[in-house]
Scaffold this active site. Structure first.
Site, PDB file in Angstrom:
ATOM      1  CG  ASN A 120      -2.544  11.412   2.570  1.00 55.32           C
ATOM      2  OD1 ASN A 120      -2.180  10.505   1.930  1.00 55.32           O
ATOM      3  ND2 ASN A 120      -2.403  11.653   3.616  1.00 55.32           N
ATOM      4  CE  LYS A 121      -5.212   5.667   4.220  1.00 55.68           C
ATOM      5  NZ  LYS A 121      -6.092   4.552   3.533  1.00 55.68           N
ATOM      6  NE  ARG A 158       0.218   1.473   3.334  1.00 54.51           N
ATOM      7  CZ  ARG A 158       1.064   2.547   3.549  1.00 54.51           C
ATOM      8  NH1 ARG A 158       2.333   2.264   3.446  1.00 54.51           N
ATOM      9  NH2 ARG A 158       0.681   3.436   3.523  1.00 54.51           N
ATOM     10  N   GLY A 159       0.230   2.426  -0.116  1.00 54.99           N
ATOM     11  CA  GLY A 159       1.115   3.655  -0.431  1.00 54.99           C
ATOM     12  C   GLY A 159       1.216   3.886  -1.828  1.00 54.99           C
ATOM     13  NE  ARG A 184      -6.451   0.456  -1.806  1.00 58.84           N
ATOM     14  CZ  ARG A 184      -5.632   1.152  -0.760  1.00 58.84           C
ATOM     15  NH1 ARG A 184      -4.317   1.000  -0.438  1.00 58.84           N
ATOM     16  NH2 ARG A 184      -6.410   1.720   0.053  1.00 58.84           N
ATOM     17  CG  ASP A 188      -3.362   8.197  -1.477  1.00 59.70           C
ATOM     18  OD1 ASP A 188      -3.384   8.387  -0.291  1.00 59.70           O
ATOM     19  OD2 ASP A 188      -2.886   6.862  -1.658  1.00 59.70           O
TER      20      ASP A 188
HETATM   21  O1  MRU Z   1      -4.681   2.948   2.127  1.00 61.42           O
HETATM   22  P1  MRU Z   1      -3.107   3.331   1.965  1.00 61.42           P
HETATM   23  O2  MRU Z   1      -2.342   2.806   3.110  1.00 61.42           O
HETATM   24  O3  MRU Z   1      -2.532   2.760   0.576  1.00 61.42           O
HETATM   25  O4  MRU Z   1      -2.948   4.785   2.093  1.00 61.42           O
HETATM   26  C1  MRU Z   1      -1.622   5.439   1.797  1.00 61.42           C
HETATM   27  C2  MRU Z   1      -1.757   6.926   1.873  1.00 61.42           C
HETATM   28  O5  MRU Z   1      -2.845   7.595   2.097  1.00 61.42           O
HETATM   29  C3  MRU Z   1      -0.373   7.546   1.842  1.00 61.42           C
HETATM   30  O6  MRU Z   1      -0.385   8.725   2.809  1.00 61.42           O
HETATM   31  C4  MRU Z   1      -0.347   8.081   0.455  1.00 61.42           C
HETATM   32  O7  MRU Z   1      -0.340   6.830  -0.389  1.00 61.42           O
HETATM   33  C5  MRU Z   1       1.259   8.525   0.278  1.00 61.42           C
HETATM   34  S1  MRU Z   1       2.363   7.075   0.377  1.00 61.42           S
HETATM   35  C6  MRU Z   1       3.842   8.159  -0.182  1.00 61.42           C
END
Ligand code: MRU
Length: 369
Positions: free
Chosen positions: A271-272, A59-60, A108, A261
């Site tokens: 973002n998250k 993830r990320g 995703r 993201d």
């Molecule tokens: O759901 P995730 O864990 O994939 O979400 C990740 C995030 O929101 C990160 O902050 C984002 O991808 C930046 S990673 C450099």
């Protein structure tokens, strides 16, 4: 799919990489099992990569893009293209690349790096029936896809380092900095985006005090950010998401930095989930709110945050997030994985090409000129 685990002794020796091409398969750290277990998966098929992205073993945003690029190679490497001429067989391989990419693109929806990386591979394959590649064998073309995936991963490491250097120019020794979710080495090829300045600060002897939100419901802040910063010997304090306001009010935070993201053309930041609340709190306390973003996360084709697709995940992440049921059976649940922070809350966007300040509508396009 095979798995291998890493002992504590091995762990001391090598920095944890979320993805590694072994020469034969894609080795992936299963991030869902951190911090208790360090298990590496050996992915051999595109479908395994799809499942790993969907279930957040990887993830990320940047890491998802890198994994998908390798996924396309895994999906075509044993494919025998059909056709009555070499040209037809090349065109059939190009069709297969697009078929595998289409499938991976459904894993995703929010992080644009997934689509960006797949588009790079699609562009590489486009025109495989033309004279330019007539000398290349089918095997050469497959290898070119693998090379592009490796390049995407290598470029990401350089990009993250540059983002870290620019971000560090905004910080000072001794500062308290809050981050949300995990935008570190685990989410990228190396260093991370939002966490990169912490690694570089440590290397130059600075003592930043990092506060990591635990990041409900999946706990990327607790399980990943706190873990990777602690492993690197960086001063990190874990807090629950609802404590961010209090630590700001106490005067412990001089800057907030998060990853992203997807950034829309007007500077709205997806973002998250929970990032928006942190941005509002930062503004209320007069604290700068920085977003660390590679150019690959800026989506100039999406005008504003309203058009960014926001993934909704299974309700069990909230009702059974701690491994046991913590909510009444049958309760209604809303579980968006991301939120959008309107651009007016964003003090600056830090990219590999430098620091961008408002107006984002005017200044983001300059990055791509
Ligand atoms: O759901 P995730 O864990 O994939 O979400 C990740 C995030 O929101 C990160 O902050 C984002 O991808 C930046 S990673 C450099």
């Amino acid at each position: 799919m095979n798995t291998t685990s890493q002992s504590a002794a091995d762990r001391e020796k090598r920095e944890l990489a979320s993805l590694r091409w072994t020469g034969d398969y894609l080795e992936m750290l299963d991030q869902r099992l951190l911090p208790e277990q360090i298990i590496f998966l050996a992915l051999q098929e595109a479908e395994e990569v799809w499942e790993a992205i969907f279930s957040m073993k990887v993830r990320g945003a940047p890491a998802i893009g890198i994994a998908a690029a390798y996924g396309v190679y895994l999906g075509i490497r044993h494919y025998e293209p059909v056709g009555s001429s070499e040209r037809e067989r090349r065109l059939d391989l190009e069709r297969k690349v697009n078929e595998v990419a289409d499938r991976l693109a459904t894993s995703r929806p929010t992080a644009v790096n997934l689509f960006w990386a797949l588009d790079r591979i699609r562009r590489l394959a486009s025109g495989w029936g033309t004279a330019d590649v007539l000398d290349s064998s089918i095997d050469d073309l497959k290898k070119a896809v693998l090379r592009e995936a490796v390049r995407i991963q290598e470029e990401d490491e350089t990009t993250c380092r540059l983002i870290g250097e620019h971000a560090l120019s905004l910080f000072q020794d001794g500062m308290g900095v809050l981050t949300h979710c995990n935008a570190g080495g685990l989410a990228t090829a190396r260093y991370g985006t939002a966490l990169a300045p912490f690694y570089l600060a440590k290397a130059q002897g600075w003592k930043l005090k990092v506060f990591a939100d635990e990041t409900r419901p999946v706990l990327q802040g607790a399980r990943l950010t706190a873990f990777e910063l602690q492993q690197a010997g960086i001063d990190v304090t874990l807090i629950c998401d609802n404590m961010a306001g209090m630590v700001m009010a106490k005067g412990w935070i001089q800057a907030v930095i998060v990853g992203t993201d997807r950034i829309a053309a007007n500077g709205d930041v997806a973002n998250k989930i929970g990032t928006y609340s942190v941005a509002v709190l930062a503004k209320a306390h007069g604290i700068p709110f920085y977003v660390a973003s590679p150019l690959s996360t800026i989506d100039m084709n999406t005008p504003t945050g309203e058009q960014i697709p926001i993934e909704e995940r299974h309700e069990s992440e909230i009702t059974e997030g701690f491994g046991k049921r913590t909510a009444p059976q049958g309760v209604k649940v809303f579980n968006p994985a991301f939120d959008v922070t309107p651009n007016e809350y964003v003090t600056a966007i830090i990219t590999e090409k430098g620091i961008v300040r408002p107006s984002y509508k005017e200044n983001l396009p300059k990055l791509f000129q």
